[in-house]
Design a protein around this motif. Sequence first.
Motif, PDB file in Angstrom:
ATOM      1  N   SER A  18      -2.085 -18.463  -0.026  1.00  0.00           N
ATOM      2  CA  SER A  18      -1.004 -19.400   0.282  1.00  0.00           C
ATOM      3  C   SER A  18       0.356 -18.888  -0.193  1.00  0.00           C
ATOM      4  O   SER A  18       1.393 -19.442   0.199  1.00  0.00           O
ATOM      5  N   PHE A  19       0.367 -17.843  -0.995  1.00  0.00           N
ATOM      6  CA  PHE A  19       1.594 -17.441  -1.686  1.00  0.00           C
ATOM      7  C   PHE A  19       2.695 -16.997  -0.718  1.00  0.00           C
ATOM      8  O   PHE A  19       3.875 -17.304  -0.930  1.00  0.00           O
ATOM      9  N   GLU A  20       2.323 -16.287   0.352  1.00  0.00           N
ATOM     10  CA  GLU A  20       3.334 -15.856   1.325  1.00  0.00           C
ATOM     11  C   GLU A  20       4.040 -17.068   1.946  1.00  0.00           C
ATOM     12  O   GLU A  20       5.268 -17.073   2.098  1.00  0.00           O
ATOM     13  N   LYS A  21       3.276 -18.091   2.301  1.00  0.00           N
ATOM     14  CA  LYS A  21       3.859 -19.312   2.869  1.00  0.00           C
ATOM     15  C   LYS A  21       4.768 -19.989   1.857  1.00  0.00           C
ATOM     16  O   LYS A  21       5.845 -20.487   2.206  1.00  0.00           O
ATOM     17  N   ILE A  22       4.338 -20.017   0.612  1.00  0.00           N
ATOM     18  CA  ILE A  22       5.141 -20.640  -0.439  1.00  0.00           C
ATOM     19  C   ILE A  22       6.479 -19.928  -0.577  1.00  0.00           C
ATOM     20  O   ILE A  22       7.537 -20.560  -0.658  1.00  0.00           O
ATOM     21  N   GLN A  23       6.425 -18.600  -0.592  1.00  0.00           N
ATOM     22  CA  GLN A  23       7.657 -17.807  -0.743  1.00  0.00           C
ATOM     23  C   GLN A  23       8.679 -18.125   0.350  1.00  0.00           C
ATOM     24  O   GLN A  23       9.881 -18.168   0.097  1.00  0.00           O
ATOM     25  N   ARG A  24       8.197 -18.336   1.565  1.00  0.00           N
ATOM     26  CA  ARG A  24       9.105 -18.576   2.692  1.00  0.00           C
ATOM     27  C   ARG A  24       9.734 -19.965   2.651  1.00  0.00           C
ATOM     28  O   ARG A  24      10.750 -20.199   3.315  1.00  0.00           O
ATOM     29  N   LYS A  25       9.155 -20.878   1.893  1.00  0.00           N
ATOM     30  CA  LYS A  25       9.595 -22.265   1.926  1.00  0.00           C
ATOM     31  C   LYS A  25      10.353 -22.711   0.680  1.00  0.00           C
ATOM     32  O   LYS A  25      10.689 -23.894   0.571  1.00  0.00           O
ATOM     33  N   VAL A  26      10.601 -21.798  -0.248  1.00  0.00           N
ATOM     34  CA  VAL A  26      11.290 -22.199  -1.478  1.00  0.00           C
ATOM     35  C   VAL A  26      12.637 -21.494  -1.589  1.00  0.00           C
ATOM     36  O   VAL A  26      12.888 -20.486  -0.936  1.00  0.00           O
ATOM     37  N   ASN A  27      13.487 -22.038  -2.437  1.00  0.00           N
ATOM     38  CA  ASN A  27      14.820 -21.492  -2.623  1.00  0.00           C
ATOM     39  C   ASN A  27      14.957 -20.728  -3.936  1.00  0.00           C
ATOM     40  O   ASN A  27      16.048 -20.590  -4.459  1.00  0.00           O
ATOM     41  N   LYS A  28      13.822 -20.273  -4.465  1.00  0.00           N
ATOM     42  CA  LYS A  28      13.827 -19.539  -5.725  1.00  0.00           C
ATOM     43  C   LYS A  28      12.954 -18.296  -5.599  1.00  0.00           C
ATOM     44  O   LYS A  28      12.023 -18.252  -4.793  1.00  0.00           O
ATOM     45  N   LYS A  29      13.244 -17.305  -6.418  1.00  0.00           N
ATOM     46  CA  LYS A  29      12.384 -16.137  -6.493  1.00  0.00           C
ATOM     47  C   LYS A  29      11.192 -16.469  -7.368  1.00  0.00           C
ATOM     48  O   LYS A  29      11.339 -17.089  -8.427  1.00  0.00           O
ATOM     49  N   LEU A  30      10.002 -16.054  -6.927  1.00  0.00           N
ATOM     50  CA  LEU A  30       8.771 -16.457  -7.593  1.00  0.00           C
ATOM     51  C   LEU A  30       8.017 -15.269  -8.178  1.00  0.00           C
ATOM     52  O   LEU A  30       8.085 -14.152  -7.671  1.00  0.00           O
ATOM     53  N   ILE A  31       7.254 -15.580  -9.234  1.00  0.00           N
ATOM     54  CA  ILE A  31       6.260 -14.640  -9.727  1.00  0.00           C
ATOM     55  C   ILE A  31       5.064 -15.458 -10.195  1.00  0.00           C
ATOM     56  O   ILE A  31       5.222 -16.553 -10.746  1.00  0.00           O
ATOM     57  N   CYS A  32       3.878 -14.966  -9.920  1.00  0.00           N
ATOM     58  CA  CYS A  32       2.655 -15.667 -10.299  1.00  0.00           C
ATOM     59  C   CYS A  32       1.814 -14.769 -11.187  1.00  0.00           C
ATOM     60  O   CYS A  32       1.490 -13.634 -10.810  1.00  0.00           O
ATOM     61  N   TYR A  33       1.461 -15.271 -12.367  1.00  0.00           N
ATOM     62  CA  TYR A  33       0.567 -14.552 -13.274  1.00  0.00           C
ATOM     63  C   TYR A  33      -0.826 -15.169 -13.167  1.00  0.00           C
ATOM     64  O   TYR A  33      -1.000 -16.368 -13.393  1.00  0.00           O
ATOM     65  N   ILE A  34      -1.805 -14.347 -12.807  1.00  0.00           N
ATOM     66  CA  ILE A  34      -3.199 -14.787 -12.818  1.00  0.00           C
ATOM     67  C   ILE A  34      -3.826 -14.208 -14.075  1.00  0.00           C
ATOM     68  O   ILE A  34      -3.930 -12.982 -14.222  1.00  0.00           O
ATOM     69  N   ILE A  35      -4.230 -15.082 -14.989  1.00  0.00           N
ATOM     70  CA  ILE A  35      -4.658 -14.646 -16.315  1.00  0.00           C
ATOM     71  C   ILE A  35      -6.140 -14.919 -16.504  1.00  0.00           C
ATOM     72  O   ILE A  35      -6.602 -16.055 -16.364  1.00  0.00           O
ATOM     73  N   GLY A  36      -6.889 -13.874 -16.810  1.00  0.00           N
ATOM     74  CA  GLY A  36      -8.326 -13.979 -17.010  1.00  0.00           C
ATOM     75  C   GLY A  36      -9.014 -12.738 -16.486  1.00  0.00           C
ATOM     76  O   GLY A  36      -8.374 -11.844 -15.908  1.00  0.00           O
ATOM     77  N   ASP A  37     -10.303 -12.685 -16.683  1.00  0.00           N
ATOM     78  CA  ASP A  37     -11.083 -11.554 -16.184  1.00  0.00           C
ATOM     79  C   ASP A  37     -12.379 -12.092 -15.621  1.00  0.00           C
ATOM     80  O   ASP A  37     -12.761 -13.241 -15.877  1.00  0.00           O
ATOM     81  N   GLY A  38     -13.063 -11.270 -14.824  1.00  0.00           N
ATOM     82  CA  GLY A  38     -14.309 -11.729 -14.237  1.00  0.00           C
ATOM     83  C   GLY A  38     -14.727 -10.862 -13.068  1.00  0.00           C
ATOM     84  O   GLY A  38     -14.059  -9.876 -12.719  1.00  0.00           O
ATOM     85  N   PRO A  39     -15.813 -11.215 -12.411  1.00  0.00           N
ATOM     86  CA  PRO A  39     -16.414 -10.367 -11.369  1.00  0.00           C
ATOM     87  C   PRO A  39     -15.564 -10.206 -10.116  1.00  0.00           C
ATOM     88  O   PRO A  39     -15.792  -9.281  -9.333  1.00  0.00           O
ATOM     89  N   ASP A  40     -14.585 -11.080  -9.897  1.00  0.00           N
ATOM     90  CA  ASP A  40     -13.789 -11.011  -8.668  1.00  0.00           C
ATOM     91  C   ASP A  40     -12.431 -10.342  -8.871  1.00  0.00           C
ATOM     92  O   ASP A  40     -11.537 -10.466  -8.018  1.00  0.00           O
ATOM     93  N   TYR A  41     -12.271  -9.614  -9.968  1.00  0.00           N
ATOM     94  CA  TYR A  41     -10.998  -8.932 -10.230  1.00  0.00           C
ATOM     95  C   TYR A  41     -10.626  -8.011  -9.065  1.00  0.00           C
ATOM     96  O   TYR A  41      -9.498  -8.041  -8.567  1.00  0.00           O
ATOM     97  N   GLU A  42     -11.576  -7.199  -8.612  1.00  0.00           N
ATOM     98  CA  GLU A  42     -11.291  -6.249  -7.522  1.00  0.00           C
ATOM     99  C   GLU A  42     -10.990  -6.982  -6.219  1.00  0.00           C
ATOM    100  O   GLU A  42     -10.118  -6.565  -5.451  1.00  0.00           O
ATOM    101  N   LEU A  43     -11.694  -8.078  -5.956  1.00  0.00           N
ATOM    102  CA  LEU A  43     -11.448  -8.876  -4.747  1.00  0.00           C
ATOM    103  C   LEU A  43     -10.006  -9.363  -4.726  1.00  0.00           C
ATOM    104  O   LEU A  43      -9.306  -9.246  -3.704  1.00  0.00           O
ATOM    105  N   PHE A  44      -9.544  -9.901  -5.847  1.00  0.00           N
ATOM    106  CA  PHE A  44      -8.173 -10.404  -5.915  1.00  0.00           C
ATOM    107  C   PHE A  44      -7.159  -9.270  -5.828  1.00  0.00           C
ATOM    108  O   PHE A  44      -6.129  -9.387  -5.162  1.00  0.00           O
ATOM    109  N   SER A  45      -7.460  -8.173  -6.516  1.00  0.00           N
ATOM    110  CA  SER A  45      -6.554  -7.026  -6.500  1.00  0.00           C
ATOM    111  C   SER A  45      -6.376  -6.497  -5.082  1.00  0.00           C
ATOM    112  O   SER A  45      -5.254  -6.204  -4.644  1.00  0.00           O
ATOM    113  N   ASN A  46      -7.466  -6.375  -4.347  1.00  0.00           N
ATOM    114  CA  ASN A  46      -7.404  -5.885  -2.970  1.00  0.00           C
ATOM    115  C   ASN A  46      -6.625  -6.846  -2.068  1.00  0.00           C
ATOM    116  O   ASN A  46      -5.868  -6.421  -1.193  1.00  0.00           O
ATOM    117  N   GLU A  47      -6.808  -8.157  -2.291  1.00  0.00           N
ATOM    118  CA  GLU A  47      -6.098  -9.157  -1.485  1.00  0.00           C
ATOM    119  C   GLU A  47      -4.596  -9.085  -1.744  1.00  0.00           C
ATOM    120  O   GLU A  47      -3.787  -9.206  -0.813  1.00  0.00           O
TER     121      GLU A  47
END
Length: 236
Positions: free
Chosen positions: A84-113
């Motif tokens: 959803s982040f791309e859509k969010i970026q297009r609809k807001v009037n601020k520069k954004l950054i998102c920190y995803i904090i944690g570890d687990g089996p889907d780290y590579e899945l998220f990194s690739n996405e």
Amino acid sequence: IKYLLFKPLYKIPYCFITIRNTVKKELSNHTSGNIKVVENFVQQKEPVQIADVPPALYDEYIYKIVIPGRLINKQKGQLDFIQSFEKIQRKVNKKLICYIIGDGPDYELFSNEIVTRKLEGSVILLGNRNDLLGIMKKSNLIVLPSRFEGVPLVLLEAASFNLKIIASDIVGFNDYLNPENLFKPYNIDSITEKTVEFINSDENGVGYKQALFNLLDRNVTHFVNDFYNAVLAQKS
């Protein structure tokens, strides 16, 4: 299928202890056993000093979002927010950054996405951090896109610092957050709309229900005493 597999197991215990009244109600549909509720608590502690400072954490012109939790999408739903982040970026009037904090089996899945969607530098996987509380306290919004939960400690930790939180409209969150702070789970459009609403408006409140304030008033002594009494009650 899950219910059919576990149905016989509900008949084995003669007593249950759970952390939420909602779970008690659900359990009561599957067992005649005695059910006691021992509510959760959060340790009140000050954030540790942030040693390895994440990019832009101290930049007041950048809106900072934190998604804390184990990297396991089938429960925590982080992939829904990344998508959803791309859509969010297009609809807001601020520069954004998102920190995803944690570890687990889907780290590579998220990194690739993140790479596929060209979000490097905007969505950052920080791994496990012992300074999570400090990072959350310096951020503008906590997002909890889980698909199912108990009573997650990150919710209590964020609330202990009076931080703005939006979360999935599921049991475990909707017991403690007002409807205006909730979005539909699995729903990219709903996540987008609610996040954009909070980013673009400074008037949105923390949206805590009284039940959440009640949990924040609890401590380890309350928890231990309640658990002890629950066990004694099962023996009587």
